[in-house]
Structures are given as structure tokens and as C-alpha cells.
Design a protein around this motif. Sequence first.
Motif, PDB file in Angstrom:
ATOM      1  N   THR A 125     -56.432 -34.319  60.883  1.00 45.91           N
ATOM      2  CA  THR A 125     -56.353 -33.955  62.180  1.00 45.91           C
ATOM      3  C   THR A 125     -55.136 -32.992  62.365  1.00 45.91           C
ATOM      4  O   THR A 125     -53.899 -33.115  61.632  1.00 45.91           O
ATOM      5  N   MET A 126     -55.269 -32.140  63.243  1.00 47.14           N
ATOM      6  CA  MET A 126     -54.090 -31.234  63.320  1.00 47.14           C
ATOM      7  C   MET A 126     -53.852 -30.990  64.939  1.00 47.14           C
ATOM      8  O   MET A 126     -55.143 -31.184  65.629  1.00 47.14           O
ATOM      9  N   PRO A 127     -52.757 -30.908  65.387  1.00 44.73           N
ATOM     10  CA  PRO A 127     -52.367 -30.506  66.931  1.00 44.73           C
ATOM     11  C   PRO A 127     -53.107 -29.267  67.198  1.00 44.73           C
ATOM     12  O   PRO A 127     -53.262 -28.405  66.424  1.00 44.73           O
TER      13      PRO A 127
ATOM     14  N   ARG B  93     -45.696 -26.052  69.836  1.00 43.96           N
ATOM     15  CA  ARG B  93     -45.337 -24.749  69.621  1.00 43.96           C
ATOM     16  C   ARG B  93     -43.704 -24.788  69.640  1.00 43.96           C
ATOM     17  O   ARG B  93     -43.253 -23.666  69.858  1.00 43.96           O
ATOM     18  N   GLY B  94     -43.095 -25.523  68.811  1.00 36.47           N
ATOM     19  CA  GLY B  94     -41.700 -25.635  68.689  1.00 36.47           C
ATOM     20  C   GLY B  94     -40.651 -25.906  69.955  1.00 36.47           C
ATOM     21  O   GLY B  94     -39.692 -25.878  69.868  1.00 36.47           O
ATOM     22  N   LYS B  95     -41.472 -26.172  70.986  1.00 33.72           N
ATOM     23  CA  LYS B  95     -40.646 -26.488  72.189  1.00 33.72           C
ATOM     24  C   LYS B  95     -40.917 -28.063  72.458  1.00 33.72           C
ATOM     25  O   LYS B  95     -41.898 -28.598  72.523  1.00 33.72           O
ATOM     26  N   GLU B  96     -39.902 -28.742  73.332  1.00 32.98           N
ATOM     27  CA  GLU B  96     -39.779 -29.935  73.601  1.00 32.98           C
ATOM     28  C   GLU B  96     -40.443 -30.032  75.206  1.00 32.98           C
ATOM     29  O   GLU B  96     -40.082 -29.255  75.863  1.00 32.98           O
ATOM     30  N   ILE B  97     -41.201 -31.022  75.340  1.00 31.59           N
ATOM     31  CA  ILE B  97     -42.143 -31.072  76.720  1.00 31.59           C
ATOM     32  C   ILE B  97     -41.703 -32.428  77.279  1.00 31.59           C
ATOM     33  O   ILE B  97     -41.781 -33.420  76.477  1.00 31.59           O
TER      34      ILE B  97
ATOM     35  N   ASN C 140     -49.005 -32.516  61.390  1.00 30.59           N
ATOM     36  CA  ASN C 140     -48.335 -31.692  62.642  1.00 30.59           C
ATOM     37  C   ASN C 140     -47.630 -30.329  62.340  1.00 30.59           C
ATOM     38  O   ASN C 140     -47.637 -29.826  61.142  1.00 30.59           O
ATOM     39  N   GLU C 141     -46.949 -29.670  63.367  1.00 26.12           N
ATOM     40  CA  GLU C 141     -46.722 -28.483  63.305  1.00 26.12           C
ATOM     41  C   GLU C 141     -45.325 -28.204  62.475  1.00 26.12           C
ATOM     42  O   GLU C 141     -45.050 -27.060  62.109  1.00 26.12           O
ATOM     43  N   HIS C 142     -45.002 -29.271  61.922  1.00 25.58           N
ATOM     44  CA  HIS C 142     -43.604 -29.445  60.976  1.00 25.58           C
ATOM     45  C   HIS C 142     -44.067 -29.388  59.712  1.00 25.58           C
ATOM     46  O   HIS C 142     -43.253 -29.537  58.704  1.00 25.58           O
ATOM     47  N   SER C 143     -45.313 -29.631  59.377  1.00 18.24           N
ATOM     48  CA  SER C 143     -45.947 -29.516  57.952  1.00 18.24           C
ATOM     49  C   SER C 143     -45.938 -30.965  57.598  1.00 18.24           C
ATOM     50  O   SER C 143     -46.260 -31.037  56.008  1.00 18.24           O
ATOM     51  N   SER C 144     -45.463 -32.117  58.194  1.00 15.35           N
ATOM     52  CA  SER C 144     -45.451 -33.378  57.732  1.00 15.35           C
ATOM     53  C   SER C 144     -46.800 -33.991  57.684  1.00 15.35           C
ATOM     54  O   SER C 144     -47.760 -33.460  58.361  1.00 15.35           O
TER      55      SER C 144
END
Length: 332
Positions: free
Chosen positions: A330-332, A203-207, A111-115
Amino acid sequence: MLTFSREGFAFTPPAGHMAGSNIARFMKKHSISGGWRQLVQKANGDIEWYWNAVNEDLGLEWFKRYDKVYDSSTGIPWTRWFVNGKCNIVSNAIDRHVKSQPDKVAYIFANEHSSRKAVTYRELDAQVSKLAGALADAGIKKGDVVGIYLPMVPEAFFAIFACSKIGAVHTTVFSGFSAQALHSRLVDSKAKLLITADTIRRRGKEIDLKGRWSKAVQGTNVSKIVTTGNGSGDKNIVNYNDFAKNGKSVKTEVMDSEDPLFILYTSGTTGEPKGVMLTHRNIVANICQTEPPHTTSDKDVIIGVLPFFHIYGMTVIMNIALCRGATVVTMP
């Protein structure tokens, strides 16, 4: 090697890479020495031979082998493929690998947090079987449609395979779409259940997805919502883990080759979104078409950057790579 010209560019693989490819091995096996053009000519001249040969070469499993490769007696546009064959994409993508290589990693979810989260074929089977049983307990049966409104998270992959395992039809909807876009697809597909989330991060935002799907399901056939969020006091809105935890393992449903597998919709930017339904044999055919030119094997790690609401993402990341026993990142 890359070469450039006014017409564009071309990639010429090294000789060693070409010699070790699936297509080179396949041609050698069938005494085709005149290169890929000879293979194309032979395949076009004997369609039955080609599809049978590739099916055998890939070791695809059938509950009941098809009677004939194709039947165009009613016209080419209405050709039936793998006539009377009984299969399920899950038996090739998961079931057989659980027996032969259960501890091989099937997916690495990034994921975008590199986990990172690695899931083996054994773990994938457990998650899929549990959710499939819960769906069946909830009244979802063969031919019913389940909507999936999630980003590229593990639960979305489990949901897709769980639907296929019990013969349900899944339709994935881009989690960035509006309530109206989701609503139109749920209505058109006649979805009975929706698997989604309350919120996601992009992209760092909560939706806020809940604000969208709570509106989108109104006036649809959706009677139950399964969310990776907290659920609610409404018995028809349940938490994903609570929903799946009591699911009993179920057997993979025997499907006819022409039974529907999933529905994918166009973006709708130029009009109403149009749904395309693919069958279990469509994916078998995609495997047969796509794999010979590639070098995919159970030793490969494939990076999947295309989402599963895109046809190539759905066929390659979700089905073809796993049918070959590969590992997919897989990547977002």
C-alpha cells in the motif's frame, strides 16, 4: 501487447499469460471450450450454476452455506443474494490464512519517507483481534457505525477489519476532507466512535487533523475518539495504543449475508454526499465477479495505489486480494 487506434487502445495479454489465468482454468474445469463468450452465455443462462461454481472454485468459507443463490420474487431491484447464508469477510480475508499460512506477508505499508513495514497474516490477526476486543469493550456492537478518518496507515487497516470482525459498520472518510465534510458524514451515518490522528504528513507537509475532528464531532453521536496521537485529559479522547492494548481477542462475528459491512460516501462536489451501504454478500459477490478474469493467487504481490475511501480500493486492497491470500503493497 498494446495496440492503438482512433477508438483508443487495447492490451492483448501473451498466450501463456492467458492460458495460465484463472478464467482459462475455470473454463477448462467446466468443459467450456468456446472462449469467454460461451462462458458468458452459460452464466447468463444458468445464474445458479455460475455463482455456485465460482464460489466453490474460490473456496470461499461460510459459517452456514446459503439456501439459494438469489431470490427475485419481490422484483429484480430488490433481489436478495446468497439467501440465509452466514458469513463474515474477515473469516475469508484473515482467519483462514492464519491457519494455513500465518507467516505469509499480508501487507507491506510504504510511506512518502520510503520506509517499509511488513505485516504477516498472524500479526494482522493479532492487531485486528486486539482492536476488535477493545471496540467491543467500549460498547461498539453489531450494526453500530465507526468513523475512520485516517490516511493509508496500518492503524486504518486494522480498524477496518476490527469493525468487520465484530459486525460493526465502518465508514472511511478521506483525511484531506474538511471538518464540515467529516461532520456531515458522521451525522448521516450516526457514527458512535471515531478513529483518527492528531496530525498527518502529506507531500512533506504536516496537517492538523485534530483541529478538524474536534469541530466535526460536535453535534454528532460520536461519544469516544481514538487517536494515534497523544490523546488528552478528556476520558473520551484516548490514545490508539492505550485503547487497543487491553483488548481481549474476540471471535469473528457470524453475520447474515445481507448484514451491512461498510458505508462509502460520494465526494459531495455536486451536492450533499450520498452514502452507499454494502453488505458482506456484496463483497463475496465482488470476489466472485472480479477474481475469475484475474490471475490473482497466494503467490502474488499486488500494488494498491487506490485509497480505501474509494470503492475499488475498499473491495480489492482491503478484501479481494486478502481473500486470495495475496500480499498487498500500500502507498499513500
